[in-house]
Design a protein around this motif. Structure first.
Motif, PDB file in Angstrom:
ATOM      1  N   GLY A   1     -26.420  -8.392 108.104  1.00  0.00           N
ATOM      2  CA  GLY A   1     -26.242  -9.846 108.133  1.00  0.00           C
ATOM      3  C   GLY A   1     -24.953 -10.191 108.845  1.00  0.00           C
ATOM      4  O   GLY A   1     -23.963  -9.487 108.712  1.00  0.00           O
TER       5      GLY A   1
ATOM      6  N   ARG B   1     -27.464 -16.495 103.023  1.00  0.00           N
ATOM      7  CA  ARG B   1     -27.749 -15.880 104.330  1.00  0.00           C
ATOM      8  C   ARG B   1     -26.540 -15.192 104.951  1.00  0.00           C
ATOM      9  O   ARG B   1     -26.486 -14.987 106.150  1.00  0.00           O
TER      10      ARG B   1
ATOM     11  N   ASP C   1     -28.668 -11.015 105.705  1.00  0.00           N
ATOM     12  CA  ASP C   1     -30.011 -11.447 106.090  1.00  0.00           C
ATOM     13  C   ASP C   1     -31.088 -10.618 105.417  1.00  0.00           C
ATOM     14  O   ASP C   1     -32.135 -11.110 105.054  1.00  0.00           O
ATOM     15  N   ARG C   2     -30.784  -9.325 105.272  1.00  0.00           N
ATOM     16  CA  ARG C   2     -31.881  -8.443 104.913  1.00  0.00           C
ATOM     17  C   ARG C   2     -31.363  -7.178 104.258  1.00  0.00           C
ATOM     18  O   ARG C   2     -30.324  -6.652 104.654  1.00  0.00           O
TER      19      ARG C   2
END
Ligand code: ASP
Ligand code: MG
Length: 471
Positions: free
Chosen positions: A329, A392, A395-396
């Protein structure tokens, strides 16, 4: 006064033929050395079977389940002894000692079955039985062949702390015991056959030195006797350049430093555990890994430091069954503490991390863990980073299964230009994609991640193009 310490691993004393061969080796060298100390492991597979008997006693309703394992152990030891020794009083005595030990095992398992739990202390009493049976067998075979030999339980020699299943020796006390018990035996020309793996606390409670601990036993004895050499007998010709099942033209490495060996051990090669041979390496006692089934082959010599051939790749290994987890991210850039929290979450699941990669842009952290650990680790990370995910900043959190860590091992790789060019050149030519790279954390390893389907090819390419070309 020349002293040799030899250790025979499980496969080297794991069958009638192996014990026959091992005892011939002992007799031959007993003539050539002033003092010879022999350490033996349990017969191959026996320690696992002992652990299994204790586990079965806890988990199975039926008492018969552990009895079956004990019956198999009894049959295997009886058959071996009966094939190696003629029917006489000595053999009968040995058979009844084995029976007594296995009866004791039965009693332990019975109480474990009733209590429904195994303590580490009970586990040590149980797992050490394989060595106790085998040392007696090997000593009896040596006597039968005309040698002067006695078995010795290391519970009398190696004094340890009480950290069961992974005990550490108390060296001063051990040294004194060895002087008291073992030195006189050696003076009178007897070859002691010492049980590997086990020790005892000062109060005499049996402990074990960790799996594969017979190597440690040999190293401790070598240290106490200031031995001239240590030979670790195995079932391969030495430490190999690669796993011969993966690379048929793998070769024996003639000389290896202990840290190179450590790197290999960590990455799954079947070699000595570096901790276990530390006492020998620190004292610069020459140590050899040799093959019982090919005793005239020179083997691999392990030394504290290699001066020649630095900066050469000597071996290549692969660890399968890995997954790569990525936390990524743009909001992670420049924020302290993300790495610490990531690895705290990983540690909370008891997962061990085998490789870590973070690019300097700080947009992602990747690490490799064994695949079965992936679901709990990803879940723990998602919980830990809940806020960052919602905002956010991260992100992942993703994972990729079916990857393999391939490691090239050699002292001085970090300080030698051109190593990665060789490795990546070999892989590039073969059209193998490298998913991630890590170098530098250890002086002597360059690790990369490839897809599981490419692993064998990657290992073979690096072996043939780099190692067989002089590293
Ligand atoms: N028998 C023990 C084990 O299997 C110790 C050894 O073989 O070194 O771990
Ligand atoms: Mg071993």
């Amino acid at each position: 006064m020349k002293t040799l310490v030899m250790k025979f691993g499980g496969t080297s004393v794991g069958s009638v033929e192996a014990i026959d061969q091992a005892t011939d080796i002992v007799l031959e060298h007993a003539k050539q050395w002033d003092r010879l100390v022999v350490v033996v492991s349990a017969m191959s597979g026996v320690t696992d079977a002992l652990i299994e008997s204790a586990r079965t006693a806890v988990t199975e309703e039926e008492e018969e389940a552990f009895r079956g394992i004990i019956a198999d152990l009894r049959a295997r030891h009886h058959d071996t002894i009966e094939a190696l020794l003629p029917k006489d009083n000595e053999r009968e005595k040995l058979l009844s000692t084995v029976d007594n030990l296995l009866d004791e095992l039965g009693a332990f398992c019975h109480s474990i079955h009733i209590l429904g739990e195994i303590t580490p202390r009970a586990m040590d009493a149980i797992t050490g039985m394989g060595e106790r049976m085998n040392a007696r067998t090997v000593a009896a075979v040596l006597r039968h062949k005309g040698g002067k030999s006695e078995s010795v339980d290391a519970t009398r020699l190696i004094v340890t702390d009480d950290k069961h299943q992974n005990a550490a020796p108390l060296m001063d006390k051990t040294r004194a015991r060895i002087q008291e018990w073992l030195a006189p035996m050696l003076e009178s020309g007897v070859v002691p056959i010492v049980t590997g793996f086990i020790g005892a606390t000062e109060e005499g409670v049996t402990t074990t030195l960790g799996r594969g601990g017979s190597d440690y036993t040999a190293a401790i004895l070598a240290d106490c006797f200031d031995a001239d050499q240590v030979w670790m007998w195995n079932d391969v010709d030495g430490v190999m350049t690669a796993d011969p099942r993966m690379v048929p033209d793998a070769r024996v490495i003639p000389i290896l430093s202990s840290s190179e060996m450590g790197e290999l051990a960590y990455f799954g090669a079947k070699v000595l555990h570096p901790k276990t041979i530390l006492p020998v390496v620190q004292r610069d006692i020459p140590l050899w890994v040799k093959n019982t089934f090919n005793p005239t082959a020179p083997g691999t010599r392990i030394v504290r430091e290699v001066k020649e051939n630095r900066g050469k790749i000597k071996a290549i290994t692969a660890i399968k069954g890995m997954s790569m987890v990525t936390v990524e991210g743009r909001g992670m850039i420049g924020i302290p503490g993300i790495a610490a929290r990531t690895f705290a979450a990983v540690a909370s699941q008891g997962a061990s991390v085998l490789m870590i990669i973070q690019a300097s842009s700080e947009q992602s952290i990747c690490f490799l863990i064994p695949t079965p650990m992936t679901p709990p680790v990803v879940k723990a990370l998602e919980q830990e980073m809940e806020r960052e995910l919602a905002r956010r900043d991260i992100d992942r959190i993703s994972s990729r299964d079916n990857v393999v860590i391939v490691t090239a091992v050699g002292a001085g790789l970090r300080d030698t230009p051109g190593i990665s060019a060789k490795v990546f050149g070999a892989l590039g030519k073969a059209d193998i994609n490298v998913i991630a790279i890590a170098q530098g954390s250890s002086e002597c390893g360059l690790s990369l991640v490839v897809a599981a389907d490419d692993a064998v090819d990657a290992v073979q390419q690096i072996h043939s193009q780099v190692i067989l070309n002089g590293g």
